[in-house]
Design a protein around this motif. Structure first.
Motif, PDB file in Angstrom:
ATOM      1  N   LYS A   1     -37.676   7.394  67.228  1.00 30.11           N
ATOM      2  CA  LYS A   1     -36.689   6.262  66.180  1.00 30.11           C
ATOM      3  C   LYS A   1     -36.265   8.156  65.472  1.00 30.11           C
ATOM      4  CE  LYS A   1     -36.964   3.320  63.057  1.00 30.11           C
ATOM      5  NZ  LYS A   1     -37.763   1.926  62.330  1.00 30.11           N
ATOM      6  N   ALA A   2     -36.443   9.062  65.422  1.00 31.13           N
ATOM      7  CA  ALA A   2     -37.460   9.525  64.296  1.00 31.13           C
ATOM      8  C   ALA A   2     -36.329  11.145  64.903  1.00 31.13           C
ATOM      9  CB  ALA A   2     -38.271  10.475  63.693  1.00 31.13           C
ATOM     10  N   ALA A   3     -36.167  11.120  65.772  1.00 28.57           N
ATOM     11  CA  ALA A   3     -35.524  12.122  66.445  1.00 28.57           C
ATOM     12  C   ALA A   3     -34.422  11.612  67.524  1.00 28.57           C
ATOM     13  CB  ALA A   3     -36.207  12.884  67.723  1.00 28.57           C
ATOM     14  N   ILE A   4     -33.993  10.898  67.364  1.00 27.28           N
ATOM     15  CA  ILE A   4     -32.509  10.305  67.731  1.00 27.28           C
ATOM     16  C   ILE A   4     -32.281   9.543  67.271  1.00 27.28           C
ATOM     17  CG2 ILE A   4     -31.414   8.732  69.231  1.00 27.28           C
ATOM     18  CD1 ILE A   4     -33.780   8.536  70.771  1.00 27.28           C
ATOM     19  N   PRO A   5     -30.170  10.130  66.927  1.00 27.93           N
ATOM     20  CA  PRO A   5     -29.554  10.103  65.420  1.00 27.93           C
ATOM     21  C   PRO A   5     -28.654   8.636  66.322  1.00 27.93           C
ATOM     22  CG  PRO A   5     -28.716  11.459  66.646  1.00 27.93           C
ATOM     23  CD  PRO A   5     -30.467  11.732  67.002  1.00 27.93           C
ATOM     24  N   GLY A   6     -28.837   7.373  65.379  1.00 33.59           N
ATOM     25  CA  GLY A   6     -27.935   6.690  65.433  1.00 33.59           C
ATOM     26  C   GLY A   6     -28.343   5.451  65.414  1.00 33.59           C
ATOM     27  N   MET A   7     -29.615   6.025  65.931  1.00 27.97           N
ATOM     28  CA  MET A   7     -30.913   4.854  66.268  1.00 27.97           C
ATOM     29  C   MET A   7     -30.979   4.062  65.100  1.00 27.97           C
ATOM     30  SD  MET A   7     -33.692   4.571  68.259  1.00 27.97           S
ATOM     31  CE  MET A   7     -33.852   5.421  70.072  1.00 27.97           C
TER      32      MET A   7
ATOM     33  N   PHE B   1     -33.989  -1.385  66.226  1.00 34.11           N
ATOM     34  CA  PHE B   1     -34.213  -1.102  67.648  1.00 34.11           C
ATOM     35  C   PHE B   1     -35.688  -0.885  68.188  1.00 34.11           C
ATOM     36  CE2 PHE B   1     -33.297   0.733  71.057  1.00 34.11           C
ATOM     37  CZ  PHE B   1     -31.879   0.047  72.614  1.00 34.11           C
ATOM     38  N   ILE B   2     -36.481  -0.334  66.815  1.00 32.40           N
ATOM     39  CA  ILE B   2     -37.837   0.417  67.378  1.00 32.40           C
ATOM     40  C   ILE B   2     -38.649  -0.134  65.993  1.00 32.40           C
ATOM     41  CG2 ILE B   2     -39.288   2.054  67.587  1.00 32.40           C
ATOM     42  CD1 ILE B   2     -37.880   3.837  69.310  1.00 32.40           C
TER      43      ILE B   2
ATOM     44  N   PRO C   1     -27.722   2.290  69.403  1.00 35.20           N
ATOM     45  CA  PRO C   1     -28.858   2.204  70.182  1.00 35.20           C
ATOM     46  C   PRO C   1     -28.988   0.243  68.498  1.00 35.20           C
ATOM     47  CG  PRO C   1     -29.614   3.739  70.289  1.00 35.20           C
ATOM     48  CD  PRO C   1     -28.455   4.020  68.944  1.00 35.20           C
ATOM     49  N   SER C   2     -28.079  -0.647  69.257  1.00 39.10           N
ATOM     50  CA  SER C   2     -28.527  -2.245  68.339  1.00 39.10           C
ATOM     51  C   SER C   2     -29.759  -3.258  69.416  1.00 39.10           C
ATOM     52  CB  SER C   2     -26.731  -2.603  68.021  1.00 39.10           C
ATOM     53  OG  SER C   2     -27.538  -3.459  67.905  1.00 39.10           O
ATOM     54  N   ARG C   3     -29.971  -2.938  68.422  1.00 38.70           N
ATOM     55  CA  ARG C   3     -31.243  -4.834  69.200  1.00 38.70           C
ATOM     56  C   ARG C   3     -30.293  -4.982  69.612  1.00 38.70           C
ATOM     57  NH1 ARG C   3     -36.965  -6.868  66.710  1.00 38.70           N
ATOM     58  NH2 ARG C   3     -36.860  -8.118  67.786  1.00 38.70           N
ATOM     59  N   HIS C   4     -29.569  -6.027  68.722  1.00 39.26           N
ATOM     60  CA  HIS C   4     -28.985  -6.918  69.095  1.00 39.26           C
ATOM     61  C   HIS C   4     -28.141  -7.180  70.662  1.00 39.26           C
ATOM     62  CE1 HIS C   4     -31.251  -9.616  66.630  1.00 39.26           C
ATOM     63  NE2 HIS C   4     -31.198  -8.610  65.126  1.00 39.26           N
ATOM     64  N   LEU C   5     -27.163  -6.086  70.199  1.00 45.42           N
ATOM     65  CA  LEU C   5     -26.195  -5.911  70.975  1.00 45.42           C
ATOM     66  C   LEU C   5     -26.431  -4.777  72.704  1.00 45.42           C
ATOM     67  CD1 LEU C   5     -23.650  -3.514  69.057  1.00 45.42           C
ATOM     68  CD2 LEU C   5     -22.906  -6.072  69.588  1.00 45.42           C
TER      69      LEU C   5
END
Length: 193
Positions: free
Chosen positions: A102-108, A112-113, A44-48
Motif C-alpha cells: 500500500k505504501a509502495a504502490i502508487p494509485g492504490m 483496497f488494503i 486498484p479499487s476494492r469495489h471495482l
C-alpha cells in the motif's frame, strides 16, 4: 479435476501481468484460462476490482478456479464477501500484497488494503516467499490463517513475478496441477442461461 473441467480466471495485480509474467503465460497455455480485465490496472479499487471478479465468476459455465497474484489476491479476498459457497471451486493465491505494498504502490485506493479477515467460502492455497518486498512472511501466514488457506512457504523467491525470475514458473504450474487434483469432489457448476 483437470484444467479442461474448469474455468480458470487469472486475476493479476497492480499494472496487470506483463507478457513475461507466469500469469500471462498460463493464460496463453491453458485453454480454459482467461484474464479478468480491470478498468484501470494502475488504480486498484476494492469495489471495482471485486465486482469484475464476481461478474466473471457468474459468467462462467464450469467450476471456477481463481489464480491471483499480488493485489489480485486482495481483490479476490474482497470479492469473496459477494460470492456464495459453491460459486468458486478454489483459489490459488500467490504473493499477497500487504501494508508494505500500500505504501509502495502508487494509485492504490485506501480501501483496497487492509484485507478482509474472514474465512473464504472456497478452498484456497496461499503461496508466499520469505523475502517478498510487498508482504512479510508473518503477514502472509496471518492472511492464510484468517482465510482458512493452506500456506506454502516459497522460500527466498521475491515477489514471485517475472522480475524475480518466475516468468514461466514451472514449479508453480506443477503445484497448481496438484491443487486442481485436490478439487475433484467439487460439483459441476450449472450452465447459466
Amino acid at each position: 479435476m483437470k484444467t479442461s473441467d474448469t474455468d480458470i480466471l487469472i486475476i493479476p495485480g497492480w499494472s496487470g501481468s506483463g507478457p513475461d509474467h507466469w500469469q500471462s503465460r498460463w493464460a496463453a497455455k491453458l485453454s480454459t484460462a482467461r484474464v479478468v480485465e480491470q478498468e484501470d490496472w494502475y488504480k486498484p479499487s476494492r469495489h471495482l476490482w471485486a465486482d469484475r471478479i464476481v461478474q466473471a465468476v457468474r459468467a462462467a459455465t464450469r467450476p471456477v478456479v481463481l489464480v491471483a497474484h499480488s493485489a489480485g489476491v486482495s481483490a479476490v479476498a474482497h470479492a469473496a464477501e459477494h460470492l456464495h459457497p459453491g460459486e468458486v471451486a478454489g483459489a490459488f493465491l500467490v504473493a499477497p500484497a500487504s501494508e508494505r505494498a500500500k505504501a509502495a504502490i502508487p494509485g492504490m485506493g485506501a480501501d483496497f488494503i487492509p484485507h478482509r479477515r474472514e474465512v473464504l467460502p472456497f478452498r484456497s492455497v496461499l503461496i508466499a516467499s520469505t523475502d517478498d518486498p510487498y508482504c512479510t512472511p508473518d503477514e502472509a501466514r496471518a492472511l492464510a490463517e484468517a482465510w482458512g488457506s493452506e500456506f506454502v512457504d516459497a522460500g527466498e523467491s521475491g515477489h514471485l513475478n517475472a522480475e524475480s525470475g518466475h516468468g514461466p514458473w514451472p514449479d508453480g504450474l506443477l503445484r497448481f496441477a496438484g491443487f486442481l487434483r485436490s478439487l475433484t469432489a467439487v460439483p459441476q457448476k450449472p450452465i447459466q442461461g
